[in-house]
Design an enzyme around this catalytic site. Structure first.
Site, PDB file in Angstrom:
ATOM      1  N   ASP A 267      34.544  47.569  37.825  1.00  0.00           N
ATOM      2  CA  ASP A 267      35.245  46.348  38.224  1.00  0.00           C
ATOM      3  C   ASP A 267      35.947  46.605  39.553  1.00  0.00           C
ATOM      4  O   ASP A 267      36.998  47.239  39.596  1.00  0.00           O
ATOM      5  CB  ASP A 267      36.280  45.943  37.159  1.00  0.00           C
ATOM      6  CG  ASP A 267      35.624  45.408  35.885  1.00  0.00           C
ATOM      7  OD1 ASP A 267      34.468  45.795  35.593  1.00  0.00           O
ATOM      8  OD2 ASP A 267      36.264  44.607  35.173  1.00  0.00           O
TER       9      ASP A 267
ATOM     10  N   LYS B 166      34.454  38.006  38.839  1.00  0.00           N
ATOM     11  CA  LYS B 166      35.605  38.059  37.939  1.00  0.00           C
ATOM     12  C   LYS B 166      36.810  37.459  38.641  1.00  0.00           C
ATOM     13  O   LYS B 166      36.969  37.626  39.844  1.00  0.00           O
ATOM     14  CB  LYS B 166      35.829  39.534  37.564  1.00  0.00           C
ATOM     15  CG  LYS B 166      37.065  39.816  36.736  1.00  0.00           C
ATOM     16  CD  LYS B 166      37.123  41.323  36.366  1.00  0.00           C
ATOM     17  CE  LYS B 166      38.463  41.701  35.764  1.00  0.00           C
ATOM     18  NZ  LYS B 166      38.566  43.151  35.488  1.00  0.00           N
TER      19      LYS B 166
ATOM     20  N   LYS C 211      33.406  36.570  34.500  1.00  0.00           N
ATOM     21  CA  LYS C 211      34.479  37.154  33.698  1.00  0.00           C
ATOM     22  C   LYS C 211      35.846  36.608  34.122  1.00  0.00           C
ATOM     23  O   LYS C 211      36.380  37.021  35.137  1.00  0.00           O
ATOM     24  CB  LYS C 211      34.455  38.687  33.836  1.00  0.00           C
ATOM     25  CG  LYS C 211      35.583  39.371  33.051  1.00  0.00           C
ATOM     26  CD  LYS C 211      35.515  40.892  33.194  1.00  0.00           C
ATOM     27  CE  LYS C 211      36.748  41.555  32.583  1.00  0.00           C
ATOM     28  NZ  LYS C 211      36.744  43.015  32.783  1.00  0.00           N
TER      29      LYS C 211
END
Lengths: 303, 501
Positions: free
Chosen positions: A140, A203, A239
């Site tokens: 991430d 995300k 996400k």
């Protein structure tokens, strides 16, 4: 890489109205049970604190494998799936990898100078390589919001592309930190940029900014994913992270996915929740659906 | 569409590019319980503060268009009944209402508003059962807006001198009001609230397919203890309406409905001295420019045409899309069509309900058939329609030209005609190329373009980057064959007062 940043604009009133209207779907009975189980299987169970230790991460990994303890599971007569992944700081990757060995739960590591992203690119690349070497299945990363806001789109895209390269086979989630981008137009533009540069997932947030995931921002990103898929045929995952604490919120997000991208994205392969406390609310609702009563929080493990 | 789950690896190109809005995680039925409402087996006329049997001796049935079940039977008012209602209204006007201090009138209207709010859920359910509209719309739009209109005009009752500075106002007397079946209670509120606030008394005729919420409103009016005869409600079809319009002792006619009937009414009141307002049909243009926020525009288009099954006089039934974005907009419309949930109007997840009547369904079918015959391309939702009741799948046509029937005639159903344009001037010219002029929508990110286009469109209401927004403070009404007079806002007081002094 030729970068296309000319994007349709987003009307704030319109997008928020649409997102809010999808909160009105009535999710009851088996839809609720199925939705809760689906949401559980999509969680990236997260701990990103300065005080994280091996003990804390090991305990969380146990929770990730079996969110509901087997005795309660027996009572409510229904299997609860494991979460999709755990999400930790780089130094905890090896610990998590070991604790999760032999299960399907993935290990995700934040990287690239999380949460600000304000470190030199070689260090970001090196950090990414290290976490992958240590066993991270997913990375991430954060974008450099300062660069994005000052119009250095190529720099941002280049960093994403380089980090993607460093990921090798690991999946790359690109955190836009939408709370700092402020406008929906920026969210749309940053989503498009990240997808072109090689993101597997986009995300919303680090969880460290004042504003984290919102339904409006998530809908903008889902619509960008839809347009990108129509344009290129490439599926990108989504996400939302931060601030999603209740089952009701989680069901709202699933509705957004269902009615924007359809069945294909209703899977942990393409949609994740970045959350730390959502798990127990999902469990509490699940137990309530089968027993008709809300249990005290004492009956749900806090790991 | 069956779900064929093929495992797709990341960044693999998937063909064909078609989104699948299937049943992988489907919503369970969530019907609103109807235990709360008690629909009487028979409803009488509301005249002089009492429910009275019709002199006609006749009753007609009101059915649920979603199931074709008979809900109840309703009295049919003939000329004598209408006469009795007008007399009651005249009597109430002379004896009580015109003598009451304005602040006292306001109290009564506030009381109606509060009572309506208290019973909002019951009204929403009955509105849905009687008319076929989704409970979500009745609950979130129709009933709250009806309450808001009563609250809003209650506030004006004792402030009319501020509405018309330097002038004195005088009520007109008895108002005869005829309302349509698409927003039954809301239209009753639009008509009754300003009339009462300005000091008039009322004889209201609801549409024959949707009389129930007006009759429930009559109960509230009774409970609110309004002086008998201030509001009278006579039910029936066209003949009842004609009797009301032609009655010599009414001072004002307000009509919302079709342009054909509006023309008949205008002929009927010509030379009679009766004041008239007409709110008639529409064929609104929704204009979407290349620089529009496209996903929100598509939502607005969907809302503009499929809201209330397209039974909306201001429905955005003509879409003008700039040629450069035609393909992308059409694809998005196709996708969005598949996620519209059509079915049981009482289900809280239903987006599109039942067509109001068999007659209306036949009219929609006929016009859609003409579109197909004239060679326009049909796009329809793949939803399964219930077997009983009146249903029509959400539909749009592409390849439509100005000269096609579906681009000119009001369909009053869930059917959109998509046309294209190249330049701003062409969009304005085509949008105005209609006999109607009720509403329009403009979608662009550029503020100056909004002002340029909207100042040239001949339509009473123009929405920019949104659609179907209603508020009691905002006037509503048409140009050309869409009628005249304004309802709502300060302008909505005008048709119910005479300015003197």
């Amino acid at each position: 890489m030729t970068l296309d940043i000319s994007q349709t604009t987003v009307d704030q009133v319109g997008i928020e109205e649409r997102a809010a209207s999808l909160a009105k779907r009535s999710i009851k009975k088996e839809t609720k049970i199925n939705g809760i189980k689906l949401a559980m299987s999509m969680i990236d169970l997260t701990t990103l604190e300065g005080k994280d230790s091996a003990g804390k991460v090991e305990a969380m990994c146990q929770k990730a494998i079996h969110p509901l303890d087997p005795s309660t599971e027996l009572r409510v007569n229904g299997h609860v799936p494991s979460v999709a992944a755990v999400c930790v700081y780089p130094n905890m990757v090896a610990v998590a990898k070991k604790a999760l060995a032999g299960t399907h739960v993935k290990v995700a590591s934040v990287a690239t100078g999380f949460p600000s992203g304000l470190t030199p690119l070689p260090i970001k690349i090196e950090e990414t390589k290290r976490v992958v070497d240590m066993g991270a299945d997913e990375v991430d990363m954060v974008i450099d919001r300062g660069a994005f806001l000052s119009g250095e789109f190529k720099k941002v895209a280049n960093e994403i592309a380089k980090v993607k390269e460093a990921c090798g086979l690991a999946h790359l989630k690109v955190i836009l930190e939408t709370g700092e981008l402020e406008t929906y137009d920026n969210v749309r533009k940053a989503s498009w940029l990240a997808m072109q540069a090689g993101a597997d997932f986009i995300k919303t947030s680090t969880g460290k900014a004042a504003v984290s995931a919102t339904p409006g921002v998530t809908l903008v990103m889902l619509e960008a994913i839809r347009d990108f898929w129509y344009k290129t045929g490439k599926r990108i995952g989504m996400k939302p992270a931060g601030g999603i604490r209740t089952s009701k919120q989680a069901m709202h997000y699933l509705v957004l996915v269902k009615e924007t991208l359809g069945d294909a994205w209703l899977s942990p392969d393409w949609f994740r929740f970045g959350a730390s406390t959502l798990t127990n609310d999902l469990l509490m609702q699940l137990v309530k659906e089968s027993t008709g009563r809300y249990q005290s929080l004492d009956y749900f493990t806090v790991d | 569409m069956p779900t064929l789950e093929k495992k797709v690896t990341r960044l693999e190109v998937v063909e064909p590019k078609q989104l699948n809005f299937g049943k992988k995680w489907d919503y369970a039925p969530a019907p609103e319980s109807t235990d709360l409402v008690k629909i009487a087996p028979r409803y009488e006329l509301f005249i002089g503060g009492k429910f009275v049997k019709p002199k006609s001796g006749n009753y007609f049935k009101s059915i649920n268009p979603a199931t074709e079940e008979v809900l109840t039977e309703v009295a049919e008012a003939n000329d004598a009944d209408v006469d009795a209602a007008v007399r009651a209204a005249r009597n109430a006007y002379e004896k009580y209402w015109s003598k009451l201090p304005a602040a006292e009138r306001a109290k009564y209207i506030f009381r109606i508003a509060r009572q309506l709010q208290e019973k909002a859920r019951e009204f929403a359910i009955v509105e849905t059962m009687d008319g076929g509209k989704p409970i979500r719309e009745a609950r979130d739009v129709d009933i709250p807006l009806a309450c808001a209109h009563f609250f809003y005009y209650a506030g004006w009752a004792d402030k009319l001198e501020y509405a018309f500075p330097g002038r004195k106002t005088r009520p007109l007397g008895v108002a005869g009001q005829i309302i349509p079946w698409n927003f039954p209670l809301l239209m009753a509120a639009w008509k009754i609230a300003p009339a009462l606030a300005c000091g008039n008394t009322v004889v209201l005729k609801p549409a024959e397919t949707t009389p129930l919420t007006s009759l429930l409103l009559a109960q509230i009016i009774q409970e609110a203890d309004l002086p008998p005869g201030v509001v009278n409600i006579v039910t029936g079809a066209g003949k009842t309406g004609a009797a009301l319009v032609k009655h010599p002792d009414i001072n004002k006619v307000a009509f919302t409905g079709s342009t054909d009937v509006g023309k008949m009414i205008m002929r009927a009141v010509a030379g009679s001295g009766k004041k008239l307002t007409l709110e008639l049909g529409g064929k609104a243009a929704n204009i979407i420019f290349e620089d529009a926020p496209i996903d929100q525009a598509v939502e607005g288009i969907i809302n503009g045409i499929y809201f209330n099954q397209g039974h909306v006089c201001c429905a955005g039934s003509r879409l003008f899309v700039q040629e450069g974005i035609k393909d992308i907009v059409i694809r998005k419309l196709q996708d969005r069509l598949q996620t519209l949930r059509v079915g049981n109007p009482l289900d809280k997840n239903t987006d599109v309900g039942a067509i109001n009547s068999r007659e209306q369904l036949n009219k929609i079918k006929e016009l859609v058939e003409s579109g197909v015959q004239e060679g326009c391309a049909l796009h329809q939702s793949e939803c399964t329609l219930p077997k009983k009741g009146f249903w029509f799948a959400p539909t749009f046509f592409t390849g439509v030209a100005q000269s096609n029937r579906i681009a000119q005639e009001e369909i009053f159903g869930p059917v959109l005609s998509v046309l294209t344009f190249r330049t701003v001037e062409e969009a304005i010219e085509k949008a105005n190329n209609t006999a109607y002029g009720l509403s329009a929508g403009v979608w662009t990110d550029k503020g100056s373009k909004i002002f340029k286009v909207s100042s040239k469109l001949k339509a009473g209401v123009i929405w920019a980057n949104t659609y179907n927004k209603f508020d009691p403070t905002s006037p509503f009404g048409g140009f050309k064959e869409s009628g005249f007079g304004r309802e709502g806002g300060l302008h909505g007081l005008m048709p119910y007062v005479e300015l003197v002094g």
